[in-house]
Write an enzyme that holds these catalytic residues in place. Structure first.
Site, PDB file in Angstrom:
ATOM      1  N   ARG A  54       0.865  -1.179   0.000  1.00 51.68           N
ATOM      2  CA  ARG A  54       0.000   0.000   0.000  1.00 51.68           C
ATOM      3  C   ARG A  54       0.898   1.224   0.000  1.00 51.68           C
ATOM      4  O   ARG A  54       2.122   1.115   0.142  1.00 51.68           O
ATOM      5  CB  ARG A  54      -0.987   0.031   1.165  1.00 51.68           C
ATOM      6  N   ALA A  56       1.170   5.243  -2.040  1.00 50.96           N
ATOM      7  CA  ALA A  56       1.204   5.661  -3.446  1.00 50.96           C
ATOM      8  C   ALA A  56       2.467   5.185  -4.163  1.00 50.96           C
ATOM      9  O   ALA A  56       2.399   4.538  -5.217  1.00 50.96           O
ATOM     10  CB  ALA A  56       1.099   7.187  -3.525  1.00 50.96           C
ATOM     11  N   GLN A 208      -2.296   3.011  11.075  1.00 53.49           N
ATOM     12  CA  GLN A 208      -1.035   2.868  10.341  1.00 53.49           C
ATOM     13  C   GLN A 208       0.155   3.397  11.132  1.00 53.49           C
ATOM     14  O   GLN A 208       1.280   2.935  10.951  1.00 53.49           O
ATOM     15  CB  GLN A 208      -1.094   3.605   9.001  1.00 53.49           C
ATOM     16  N   ASP A 249      -1.290  13.070   0.609  1.00 52.20           N
ATOM     17  CA  ASP A 249      -1.855  12.298  -0.497  1.00 52.20           C
ATOM     18  C   ASP A 249      -2.040  13.166  -1.731  1.00 52.20           C
ATOM     19  O   ASP A 249      -1.976  12.696  -2.857  1.00 52.20           O
ATOM     20  CB  ASP A 249      -3.192  11.682  -0.085  1.00 52.20           C
ATOM     21  N   LYS A 260      -4.068  12.063   5.642  1.00 51.98           N
ATOM     22  CA  LYS A 260      -4.886  11.210   6.516  1.00 51.98           C
ATOM     23  C   LYS A 260      -5.672  12.055   7.523  1.00 51.98           C
ATOM     24  O   LYS A 260      -5.166  13.028   8.075  1.00 51.98           O
ATOM     25  CB  LYS A 260      -3.954  10.261   7.267  1.00 51.98           C
TER      26      LYS A 260
END
Lengths: 368, 368
Positions: A54, A56, A208, A249, A260
């Site tokens: 996982r 990007a 995470q 992101d 996030k």
């Protein structure tokens, strides 16, 4: 970075067999460190779809190698081109919102179609996959090289006392090929023997921070402490945080930062306590079209069960426990947008800049 | 408030036997609703110590009834006074930082010593316990009566559309005898048929929001949605929050508010989005001595395992799962202090006031 003293990337070609790609199966972290061999397009599809990998950068790199494995299979099929085109569609469908996935697959299609023979196609696909992975790692390394200056400066001003850095979620090497984005300056500082300590937000709902960031910092030997997402404000009030570094992101060309969920709350606390708040990002995540991030960036709503249930290690396996009444509805907003006015600076592979259009374009003049 | 359509308090005298005190054993919430009979000093000691009951108001009320049960036992012992004095010490040791516990025990000692015969002592202890519980409920009811005005006003200005209220932790009826503090205005609004919806912060690490606030709102029929502690900022940015109401563990006479960790982050987000941020509190939690809450209020550090592990329902029982690597240290700061400058107002049993010395003293002139 290091795991048990051995250097790993998140994805690599098996030393003894270049038809085998190896990854860390991240579903088992932090509880078990399990490597996985990917030997087919299907393996790669599953690894991306079911989140063995996982982040990007890593999704892009895995897709790159996926197209290489697809080229190997295509050469054994009836029609190379048909097989490869179908492989590309299949890979793209594995995580339909991951921009890097599309980018990597298209880059491979372009490369592979530029040469004629199957052997050449396979060879070029291999080189292209390697280049995608290497350049991801290199961009992160440069982010580290730029960002470490901030940490060095704080360390100097504190007379060498530990620099306390707070981070949210996992913008670490596990999300890329190596180094990470938010963690790159931290690893660079640690590897230069600068005394650093990281406050790791657990980052509910998927944890995470607790699961991945703690694991990677611990394995590389970086001192760190897990805290709840609620605790960062208190620590900042008490002078226990010198610097915040998070990933992103998507960052608008005006400096708004989608990251996030919960990042915005930490940015507010940093501002309220005059603590520098930096965002580390490879320029590939800059959105050159969106002006107002808060109003325009769509925020993914994920499965409410991620909020109602927590995964963790229990009795020798991963179990899922429910933390609320069965009848209580939950909502799961996955990201938020931190407005540029709360961001001290952006750490990119080309340098650090203020979060506004003019300063960003100075670093990336080819865009205008 | 209601559970399955039946009105409950958190503590009461058994209807058929006034030597039995009944409580909701809150350790099993939200997964099981279990009542418990307390018939002895030892039962009460255990209930307080092992958190079958929790929350300032409820601990005080339970201790009050504990002294009544102790008086019953004392009358059967060799020396009433010795037994009672020892009982008082024992109860106070059950949760040594709970101010209401000390206050209730001392109030009982004073009452009991004011009459001569054992029968009179028992009778007065019973009346005093009942008075402590009733007055806790009455204070909360008045907080509701005051606070509901704010909700009514927002409801009017929204033309009757649902008023979205965000709350943190559990300042609900489960923490008091009835109504709660932060929840009292919400229940009052709901019972007046004002359309309300509550965003419930899960409130890591102990998840009192997810476990207790969701449970009590759901059982009373108040629409609510569980969210992560990270999500409130996003919701405020998106206009999804009309009002924040939280409780308080200690409020300085200057208006600084110590409450469950993470409260400060929500106050910052409320300020950044021009959303009213109210604190509901019975005046018993006002600290009339401390001037600077951020600097002076000591913050409890609790067991790091509360951060590293999460409790929840799994396979028909409560299990504990670990969310981080075994070797990662965790820190557990339990509270934070929201400076008065971020607080819109205090909702007390006497009225609503601005969070500053002059306004607070206007409501409580007997203090000066």
């Amino acid at each position: 970075m290091n795991v048990n003293g051995i250097h790993y990337r998140t994805i690599w070609v098996k030393e003894t067999d270049r038809q085998v790609i190896q990854i860390i199966d991240q579903r088992h972290l932090p509880h078990r460190f399990i490597l996985e061999d990917l030997v087919s397009l299907d393996d790669v599809f599953t690894a991306i779809k079911d989140m063995h990998v996982r982040g990007a950068g890593l999704i892009g790199a895995t897709a790159g190698y996926g197209m290489y494995l697809a080229a190997l299979e295509a050469s054994r099929s009836d029609s190379f081109d048909t097989f490869l085109a179908e492989a590309a569609e299949k890979l793209k469908s594995a995580r339909p919102t991951a921009m890097n996935l599309f980018w990597a697959v298209d880059k491979q299609l372009e490369a592979i179609s530029s040469v004629a023979s199957a052997d050449e196609k396979i060879s070029l696909a291999f080189q292209t996959a390697k280049k995608i992975a290497d350049s991801d790692a290199e961009y992160c390394r440069r982010i580290g090289e730029q960002g470490v200056k901030l940490i060095e400066e704080i360390s100097r001003s504190k007379g060498g006392k530990p620099v306390n850095i707070l981070t949210h979620c996992n913008a670490g090497w596990l999300a890329f090929v190596d180094f990470g984005s938010a963690t790159a300056p931290i690893y660079a500082a640690h590897d230069k023997d600068i005394d650093v300590h990281v406050w790791v937000d657990e980052t509910r709902p998927r944890n995470q921070g607790a699961a991945l960031t703690c694991w990677e910092l611990g394995n590389h030997g970086v001192p760190h402490t897990l805290i709840t997402d609620n605790a960062g404000g208190y620590l900042m009030q008490q002078g226990q945080v010198d610097l915040v570094i998070v990933g992103s992101d998507r960052t608008t060309y005006t400096g708004d930062v989608a990251n996030k969920v919960g990042t915005y709350l930490k940015a507010l606390a940093a501002r309220d306590n005059n603590i520098p708040f930096y965002v580390a990002l490879p320029s590939s995540t800059i959105d050159w079209k969106t002006e107002d991030g808060v109003k325009e960036i769509p925020i993914e709503q994920r499965d409410p069960d991620e909020v109602a249930f927590v995964d963790g290690w229990c009795e020798g396996e991963v179990k899922k426990v429910r933390i609320c009444p069965e009848n209580s509805p939950a909502a799961n907003y996955a990201f938020d947008v931190t407005p540029a006015r709360l961001v001290t600076g952006l750490i990119t592979e080309r340098g650090i800049c203020k979060p506004n259009k003019d300063e960003i374009l100075k670093l990336f003049p080819e865009i205008t």
